[in-house]
Every structure is written in C-alpha cells, then in structure tokens.
Design a protein around this motif. Structure first.
Motif, PDB file in Angstrom:
ATOM      1  N   VAL A  12       4.268 -26.422 -50.280  1.00 58.45           N
ATOM      2  CA  VAL A  12       4.279 -26.718 -51.393  1.00 58.45           C
ATOM      3  C   VAL A  12       2.971 -26.214 -52.144  1.00 58.45           C
ATOM      4  CG1 VAL A  12       6.248 -28.588 -51.471  1.00 58.45           C
ATOM      5  CG2 VAL A  12       3.754 -29.314 -51.456  1.00 58.45           C
ATOM      6  N   GLN A  13       3.137 -25.925 -53.442  1.00 55.56           N
ATOM      7  CA  GLN A  13       1.904 -25.764 -54.333  1.00 55.56           C
ATOM      8  C   GLN A  13       1.254 -26.983 -54.764  1.00 55.56           C
ATOM      9  OE1 GLN A  13       2.719 -23.036 -57.201  1.00 55.56           O
ATOM     10  NE2 GLN A  13       2.172 -21.264 -55.821  1.00 55.56           N
ATOM     11  N   SER A  14      -0.160 -26.850 -54.942  1.00 58.37           N
ATOM     12  CA  SER A  14      -0.457 -28.348 -55.549  1.00 58.37           C
ATOM     13  C   SER A  14      -0.027 -28.602 -56.616  1.00 58.37           C
ATOM     14  CB  SER A  14      -2.202 -28.017 -55.850  1.00 58.37           C
ATOM     15  OG  SER A  14      -2.792 -29.200 -56.246  1.00 58.37           O
ATOM     16  N   GLY A  15       0.446 -30.103 -56.835  1.00 58.47           N
ATOM     17  CA  GLY A  15       1.276 -30.913 -57.809  1.00 58.47           C
ATOM     18  C   GLY A  15       2.559 -30.961 -57.465  1.00 58.47           C
ATOM     19  N   GLY A  16       2.950 -30.270 -56.548  1.00 60.56           N
ATOM     20  CA  GLY A  16       4.390 -30.388 -56.090  1.00 60.56           C
ATOM     21  C   GLY A  16       4.792 -31.677 -55.580  1.00 60.56           C
ATOM     22  N   SER A  17       5.787 -31.840 -54.966  1.00 59.53           N
ATOM     23  CA  SER A  17       6.643 -33.142 -54.585  1.00 59.53           C
ATOM     24  C   SER A  17       7.257 -32.743 -53.200  1.00 59.53           C
ATOM     25  CB  SER A  17       7.385 -33.985 -55.322  1.00 59.53           C
ATOM     26  OG  SER A  17       6.733 -34.349 -56.710  1.00 59.53           O
ATOM     27  N   THR A  58       1.964 -51.218 -48.052  1.00 56.63           N
ATOM     28  CA  THR A  58       0.066 -51.087 -48.029  1.00 56.63           C
ATOM     29  C   THR A  58       0.031 -49.361 -47.822  1.00 56.63           C
ATOM     30  OG1 THR A  58      -1.725 -51.825 -47.262  1.00 56.63           O
ATOM     31  CG2 THR A  58      -0.265 -51.420 -45.752  1.00 56.63           C
ATOM     32  N   TYR A  59      -0.697 -49.175 -48.808  1.00 56.67           N
ATOM     33  CA  TYR A  59      -1.189 -47.516 -48.802  1.00 56.67           C
ATOM     34  C   TYR A  59      -2.623 -47.180 -48.412  1.00 56.67           C
ATOM     35  CZ  TYR A  59       3.301 -47.328 -51.327  1.00 56.67           C
ATOM     36  OH  TYR A  59       4.441 -47.697 -51.332  1.00 56.67           O
ATOM     37  N   GLY A  60      -2.910 -46.070 -48.010  1.00 60.08           N
ATOM     38  CA  GLY A  60      -4.113 -45.633 -47.812  1.00 60.08           C
ATOM     39  C   GLY A  60      -4.738 -45.247 -49.221  1.00 60.08           C
ATOM     40  N   ASP A  61      -6.075 -45.448 -49.313  1.00 57.02           N
ATOM     41  CA  ASP A  61      -6.783 -45.166 -50.441  1.00 57.02           C
ATOM     42  C   ASP A  61      -6.508 -43.838 -51.197  1.00 57.02           C
ATOM     43  OD1 ASP A  61      -9.641 -47.479 -49.738  1.00 57.02           O
ATOM     44  OD2 ASP A  61      -7.823 -47.739 -50.587  1.00 57.02           O
ATOM     45  N   SER A  62      -6.503 -42.761 -50.193  1.00 55.65           N
ATOM     46  CA  SER A  62      -6.480 -41.340 -50.747  1.00 55.65           C
ATOM     47  C   SER A  62      -5.076 -41.151 -51.329  1.00 55.65           C
ATOM     48  CB  SER A  62      -6.757 -40.359 -49.716  1.00 55.65           C
ATOM     49  OG  SER A  62      -5.802 -40.703 -48.434  1.00 55.65           O
ATOM     50  N   VAL A  63      -4.074 -41.939 -51.116  1.00 53.01           N
ATOM     51  CA  VAL A  63      -2.604 -41.729 -51.654  1.00 53.01           C
ATOM     52  C   VAL A  63      -1.864 -42.700 -52.576  1.00 53.01           C
ATOM     53  CG1 VAL A  63      -2.066 -40.489 -49.285  1.00 53.01           C
ATOM     54  CG2 VAL A  63      -1.360 -43.069 -49.831  1.00 53.01           C
ATOM     55  N   LYS A  64      -2.740 -43.630 -52.759  1.00 51.15           N
ATOM     56  CA  LYS A  64      -2.403 -44.632 -53.757  1.00 51.15           C
ATOM     57  C   LYS A  64      -2.029 -44.089 -55.003  1.00 51.15           C
ATOM     58  CE  LYS A  64      -4.878 -48.628 -51.996  1.00 51.15           C
ATOM     59  NZ  LYS A  64      -5.879 -49.687 -51.979  1.00 51.15           N
ATOM     60  N   TYR A  79      11.338 -43.517 -45.391  1.00 47.99           N
ATOM     61  CA  TYR A  79      11.211 -42.448 -46.317  1.00 47.99           C
ATOM     62  C   TYR A  79       9.690 -42.627 -46.789  1.00 47.99           C
ATOM     63  CZ  TYR A  79      16.256 -42.125 -46.612  1.00 47.99           C
ATOM     64  OH  TYR A  79      17.744 -42.037 -46.412  1.00 47.99           O
ATOM     65  N   LEU A  80       9.178 -41.373 -47.178  1.00 50.94           N
ATOM     66  CA  LEU A  80       7.886 -41.182 -47.863  1.00 50.94           C
ATOM     67  C   LEU A  80       8.005 -40.219 -48.957  1.00 50.94           C
ATOM     68  CD1 LEU A  80       4.964 -42.169 -47.683  1.00 50.94           C
ATOM     69  CD2 LEU A  80       4.268 -40.119 -46.410  1.00 50.94           C
ATOM     70  N   GLN A  81       8.116 -40.667 -50.260  1.00 56.62           N
ATOM     71  CA  GLN A  81       8.062 -39.847 -51.416  1.00 56.62           C
ATOM     72  C   GLN A  81       6.424 -39.594 -51.594  1.00 56.62           C
ATOM     73  OE1 GLN A  81      10.585 -38.543 -53.410  1.00 56.62           O
ATOM     74  NE2 GLN A  81       9.135 -37.155 -53.963  1.00 56.62           N
ATOM     75  N   MET A  82       6.183 -38.146 -51.801  1.00 56.97           N
ATOM     76  CA  MET A  82       5.016 -37.630 -52.071  1.00 56.97           C
ATOM     77  C   MET A  82       4.930 -36.861 -53.184  1.00 56.97           C
ATOM     78  SD  MET A  82       4.058 -36.704 -48.284  1.00 56.97           S
ATOM     79  CE  MET A  82       4.882 -35.241 -48.163  1.00 56.97           C
ATOM     80  N   ASN A  83       4.265 -37.514 -54.285  1.00 56.11           N
ATOM     81  CA  ASN A  83       4.103 -36.716 -55.567  1.00 56.11           C
ATOM     82  C   ASN A  83       2.842 -36.088 -55.824  1.00 56.11           C
ATOM     83  OD1 ASN A  83       6.807 -37.323 -56.112  1.00 56.11           O
ATOM     84  ND2 ASN A  83       6.314 -39.306 -57.098  1.00 56.11           N
ATOM     85  N   ASP A  84       2.464 -35.323 -56.862  1.00 57.37           N
ATOM     86  CA  ASP A  84       1.343 -34.911 -57.243  1.00 57.37           C
ATOM     87  C   ASP A  84       0.417 -34.307 -55.893  1.00 57.37           C
ATOM     88  OD1 ASP A  84       1.235 -37.445 -59.387  1.00 57.37           O
ATOM     89  OD2 ASP A  84       1.653 -35.419 -59.898  1.00 57.37           O
ATOM     90  N   LEU A  85       1.131 -33.520 -55.159  1.00 62.09           N
ATOM     91  CA  LEU A  85       0.321 -33.258 -53.753  1.00 62.09           C
ATOM     92  C   LEU A  85      -0.726 -32.339 -54.036  1.00 62.09           C
ATOM     93  CD1 LEU A  85       3.717 -32.769 -51.803  1.00 62.09           C
ATOM     94  CD2 LEU A  85       1.719 -34.287 -51.137  1.00 62.09           C
ATOM     95  N   ILE A  86      -1.933 -32.579 -53.132  1.00 58.35           N
ATOM     96  CA  ILE A  86      -3.079 -31.687 -53.347  1.00 58.35           C
ATOM     97  C   ILE A  86      -3.301 -31.184 -51.966  1.00 58.35           C
ATOM     98  CG2 ILE A  86      -4.080 -33.267 -54.938  1.00 58.35           C
ATOM     99  CD1 ILE A  86      -5.808 -34.960 -53.177  1.00 58.35           C
ATOM    100  N   THR A 121       6.188 -33.852 -38.872  1.00 59.38           N
ATOM    101  CA  THR A 121       6.744 -32.896 -39.651  1.00 59.38           C
ATOM    102  C   THR A 121       5.354 -32.288 -40.448  1.00 59.38           C
ATOM    103  OG1 THR A 121       8.286 -32.104 -41.268  1.00 59.38           O
ATOM    104  CG2 THR A 121       7.452 -34.275 -41.411  1.00 59.38           C
ATOM    105  N   GLN A 122       5.373 -30.946 -40.483  1.00 58.36           N
ATOM    106  CA  GLN A 122       4.273 -30.569 -41.188  1.00 58.36           C
ATOM    107  C   GLN A 122       4.214 -30.320 -42.718  1.00 58.36           C
ATOM    108  OE1 GLN A 122       1.303 -29.206 -39.655  1.00 58.36           O
ATOM    109  NE2 GLN A 122       0.647 -28.815 -41.626  1.00 58.36           N
ATOM    110  N   VAL A 123       3.490 -30.668 -43.300  1.00 56.33           N
ATOM    111  CA  VAL A 123       3.155 -30.701 -44.561  1.00 56.33           C
ATOM    112  C   VAL A 123       1.930 -29.774 -44.973  1.00 56.33           C
ATOM    113  CG1 VAL A 123       2.749 -31.722 -46.852  1.00 56.33           C
ATOM    114  CG2 VAL A 123       4.266 -32.855 -45.104  1.00 56.33           C
ATOM    115  N   THR A 124       2.275 -28.674 -45.835  1.00 56.47           N
ATOM    116  CA  THR A 124       1.346 -27.732 -46.175  1.00 56.47           C
ATOM    117  C   THR A 124       1.350 -27.698 -47.674  1.00 56.47           C
ATOM    118  OG1 THR A 124       1.506 -26.513 -44.202  1.00 56.47           O
ATOM    119  CG2 THR A 124       0.180 -25.720 -45.885  1.00 56.47           C
ATOM    120  N   VAL A 125       0.086 -27.785 -48.392  1.00 56.98           N
ATOM    121  CA  VAL A 125      -0.206 -27.704 -49.718  1.00 56.98           C
ATOM    122  C   VAL A 125      -1.314 -26.764 -50.100  1.00 56.98           C
ATOM    123  CG1 VAL A 125      -0.674 -29.291 -51.922  1.00 56.98           C
ATOM    124  CG2 VAL A 125       0.299 -30.262 -49.825  1.00 56.98           C
ATOM    125  N   SER A 126      -0.559 -25.813 -50.930  1.00 58.41           N
ATOM    126  CA  SER A 126      -1.573 -24.854 -51.383  1.00 58.41           C
ATOM    127  C   SER A 126      -2.161 -25.176 -52.614  1.00 58.41           C
ATOM    128  CB  SER A 126      -0.921 -23.356 -51.148  1.00 58.41           C
ATOM    129  OG  SER A 126       0.376 -23.434 -51.959  1.00 58.41           O
TER     130      SER A 126
END
Length: 127
Positions: A12-17, A58-64, A79-86, A121-126
């Motif tokens: 996904v691109q930066s800012g994606g989910s 509980t969450y890691g500081d980098s993803v809170k 599940y892990l919902q990931m928003n605003d990916l960087i 599972t691989q996550v790649t953020v561009s």
C-alpha cells in the motif's frame, strides 16, 4: 495441533490501510494473551499489539493511535487493523498466541510470552 495462519498483507501507499487476520485452528482461545509482532530486514522483532481474552489491549509506541487489535472468538480469528500506514511499518507481520502460563513479569509485547507463532504475512508501505 495449533496452527496460526496470517493473511491480509500486501503493498500500500503511505497513508493507506490494511487489515491483517490470523485464523487459529486446533486451539480454543484461552485466558491468555494473543499478539501481533513484526520484523523488518536487519531489525529485531518488535511487539506491535496484544490483546488478552479479558479484552485488555496494549500497543507498541510506534503504532499507538494508528493500529487496533481485536478478536472474534466465535471465528477463532485475531485481527490487526492498520491505518495511516507509513514506510516504517514495512515488515513481516506475525501473530502469536500464549497457551501456557508464563512469568507474570513478562510484558504482553514480549515474544517470550508466546509459544505458538504463525508464518507471517508481508506488509510493504511505499512513500
């Protein structure tokens, strides 16, 4: 035999989910922790998020504030919902479950708490 299978990764691109799923078989969620971890090339494994069967999270500081962990016990799925990916979120993501008692001194985001792991599972953020 416990099996954990992650899915939902991708590019996904930066800012994606993205929403990651972890389907468990041979295991009924018990009164222990379940978590998501990630590891980028050349870096140590990092605890991302964890949830207790009581609902505590509980969450890691980098993803809170960006990631949310939740579970569907009826489906035996985490599940892990990931928003605003960087781009810094780029990594292999693993789910893990704890089925045995461990030292209470171990934090929920310590990998040593968990005794079953998925293959990732691989996550790649561009950018």
């Amino acid at each position: 035999q416990v099996q954990l299978v992650e899915s939902g990764g991708g590019s996904v691109q930066s800012g994606g989910s993205l929403r990651l799923s972890c389907a468990a078989s041979g295991y009924r969620y018990s009164n222990h922790w379940k978590g998501w971890f990630r590891q980028a090339p050349g870096k140590e494994r990092e605890g991302v998020a964890a949830i207790h069967n009581s609902g505590n999270t509980t969450y890691g500081d980098s993803v809170k504030g960006r990631f949310t962990i939740y579970q569907d016990n009826a489906k035996n799925t985490l599940y892990l919902q990931m928003n605003d990916l960087i781009p810094e979120d780029t990594a292999m993501y693993y789910c893990a479950v704890q089925t045995k008692n461990t030292s209470p001194a171990l934090q929920a985001l310590s990998g040593r708490r968990y005794n079953y792991w998925g293959r990732g599972t691989q996550v790649t953020v561009s950018s």
